[in-house]
Design a protein around this motif. Structure first.
Motif, short mmCIF file in Angstrom:
data_model
loop_
_atom_site.label_atom_id
_atom_site.label_comp_id
_atom_site.label_asym_id
_atom_site.label_seq_id
_atom_site.Cartn_x
_atom_site.Cartn_y
_atom_site.Cartn_z
N PHE A 105 0.91 -1.38 0.05
CA PHE A 105 -0.10 0.20 0.09
C PHE A 105 1.04 1.38 -0.03
CE2 PHE A 105 -2.66 -3.51 1.66
CZ PHE A 105 -3.92 -3.13 1.10
N GLY A 106 0.45 2.33 -0.72
CA GLY A 106 1.19 3.50 -0.68
C GLY A 106 1.52 4.11 0.64
N THR A 107 0.54 4.16 1.30
CA THR A 107 0.50 4.73 2.93
C THR A 107 -0.60 3.81 3.64
OG1 THR A 107 -1.18 6.14 2.55
CG2 THR A 107 0.91 7.04 1.86
N ALA A 109 -2.34 5.26 5.75
CA ALA A 109 -3.58 6.02 5.62
C ALA A 109 -4.59 5.25 4.42
CB ALA A 109 -3.32 7.53 5.40
N GLU A 110 -3.76 4.81 3.32
CA GLU A 110 -4.45 4.28 2.41
C GLU A 110 -5.03 3.03 2.80
OE1 GLU A 110 -3.13 2.23 -1.81
OE2 GLU A 110 -2.27 4.18 -1.25
N LEU A 111 -4.26 2.23 3.52
CA LEU A 111 -4.74 0.80 3.87
C LEU A 111 -5.80 1.07 4.86
CD1 LEU A 111 -4.45 -2.27 4.64
CD2 LEU A 111 -2.68 -1.81 5.98
N ALA A 113 -7.98 3.31 5.15
CA ALA A 113 -9.27 3.84 4.41
C ALA A 113 -9.94 2.63 3.60
CB ALA A 113 -8.84 4.89 3.36
N ASP A 114 -9.25 1.62 3.42
CA ASP A 114 -9.91 0.49 2.87
C ASP A 114 -10.76 -0.18 3.80
OD1 ASP A 114 -10.18 -1.46 1.03
OD2 ASP A 114 -8.18 -2.37 0.91
N ARG A 144 -6.86 2.07 12.23
CA ARG A 144 -6.96 3.63 12.39
C ARG A 144 -6.12 4.13 13.33
NH1 ARG A 144 -12.32 1.99 11.08
NH2 ARG A 144 -13.01 2.11 13.23
N ALA A 147 -2.74 4.08 11.95
CA ALA A 147 -2.56 4.98 10.96
C ALA A 147 -2.40 6.60 11.40
CB ALA A 147 -3.70 5.15 9.92
N ASP A 152 1.53 8.48 6.68
CA ASP A 152 2.29 8.70 5.52
C ASP A 152 3.39 7.44 5.10
OD1 ASP A 152 0.87 11.01 4.90
OD2 ASP A 152 2.52 12.12 5.84
N PRO A 154 4.72 4.33 3.79
CA PRO A 154 4.46 3.10 2.85
C PRO A 154 4.62 1.66 3.49
CG PRO A 154 6.14 4.68 1.92
CD PRO A 154 5.77 5.05 3.34
#
Length: 270
Positions: A105-107, A109-111, A113-114, A144, A147, A152, A154
């Motif tokens: 995952f790029g960040t 936070a991206e994970l 948000a999944d 969360r 995160a 940020d 990766p």
């Protein structure tokens, strides 16, 4: 007389110090701090270098030395490969090694948000380094919370495999296998002591598996973290270039012999 260079800001590290003590009986040892300001790869060269540091400046120094024809153990390329857990997993999978299935995952936070983890996950920094992120996550709430601190970063994820709570630490120096048991940092009690383990006490085939890892990744000095899954099959969860290998009888001797052999080979090939 052979000159062996140590690329490290910590030449007093137990493994390096013991190896240097052995080498200095008949040879010369020089320490090179990769974070120093001087262009260390442009002065008088050692016959072989041991790359213990893994910072960007250490890797750049190693590449410069390799460009001048000096052997570096491990190579800059192999060391960098083991710092990228995504590339590591891809290389292991392509070679058929029993490596934990890994997603990137790029960040964090991206994970987060999944949809969140369907079950226990191990979340790790994509780029291996000191004090990086390694954590077990059992719920979206935990994810969360993690995160919030590492938004940020990766990351990669691996499914948590049920196990005894102890990692098998398997280290290899030039094909010679050393081993120990260490309570996993992911266990409820947290990381525990390291217990010596004779290589012959490893489950059948595990020593050979560790040697295979070195051939796949082009490593001479490395560590393999292996857990026994519920059925007893080995699962590799991490690979480290030039780990500490502390307290292992015979490790300094093996490292000194490796350095001298590679130096002799380089002279013979010149």
């Amino acid at each position: 007389m052979t000159t062996v260079g140590l690329i490290t800001p910590e030449p007093d590290h137990p493994l390096l110090a013991a190896t240097a003590e052995l080498l200095r009986r008949e040879h010369r040892v020089v320490a090179v701090d990769p974070e120093g300001a001087g262009p260390a790869d442009r002065g008088p060269l050692a016959d072989v270098y041991l790359l213990k540091a893994r910072t960007p400046r250490a890797l750049a120094l190693a590449r410069g030395l390799e460009a001048r024809g000096v052997p570096v153990l491990n190579s800059a390329g192999a060391t960098a490969l083991c710092q990228d857990r995504t590339a590591m997993a891809q290389r292991a999978a392509a070679a058929g090694l029993p490596f934990s299935a890994t997603r990137t995952f790029g960040t964090l936070a991206e994970l987060a948000a999944d949809a969140g983890p369907a079950g226990p996950l191990v979340v790790k920094s994509r780029h291996s380094r000191r004090r990086d992120l390694v954590a077990r996550v059992d719920s979206p709430v935990q994810l969360r919370e993690l995160a919030h601190e590492w938004a940020d970063e990766p990351v990669v994820t691996q499914e948590f495999a049920e196990n005894s709570g102890w990692d098998h630490k398997v280290w290899v120096i030039d094909g010679r296998v050393f081993a120990a048991l260490r309570r996993s940092e992911l266990s409820p009690e947290g990381r525990g002591p390291t217990l010596p383990l004779a290589s012959g006490q490893l489950p059948s085939g595990w020593a050979e598996l560790a040697v295979d890892v070195g051939e796949v990744f082009g490593l001479d000095v490395y560590g393999v973290d292996v857990i026994a899954t519920g059925g007893g099959a080995p699962l590799i969860v991490d690979i480290n270039a030039f780990p500490g290998i502390r307290g292992q009888a015979g490790a300094p001797e093996a490292l000194a012999a490796l350095a001298l052999r590679r130096a002799r080979e380089a002279v013979a090939a010149a």
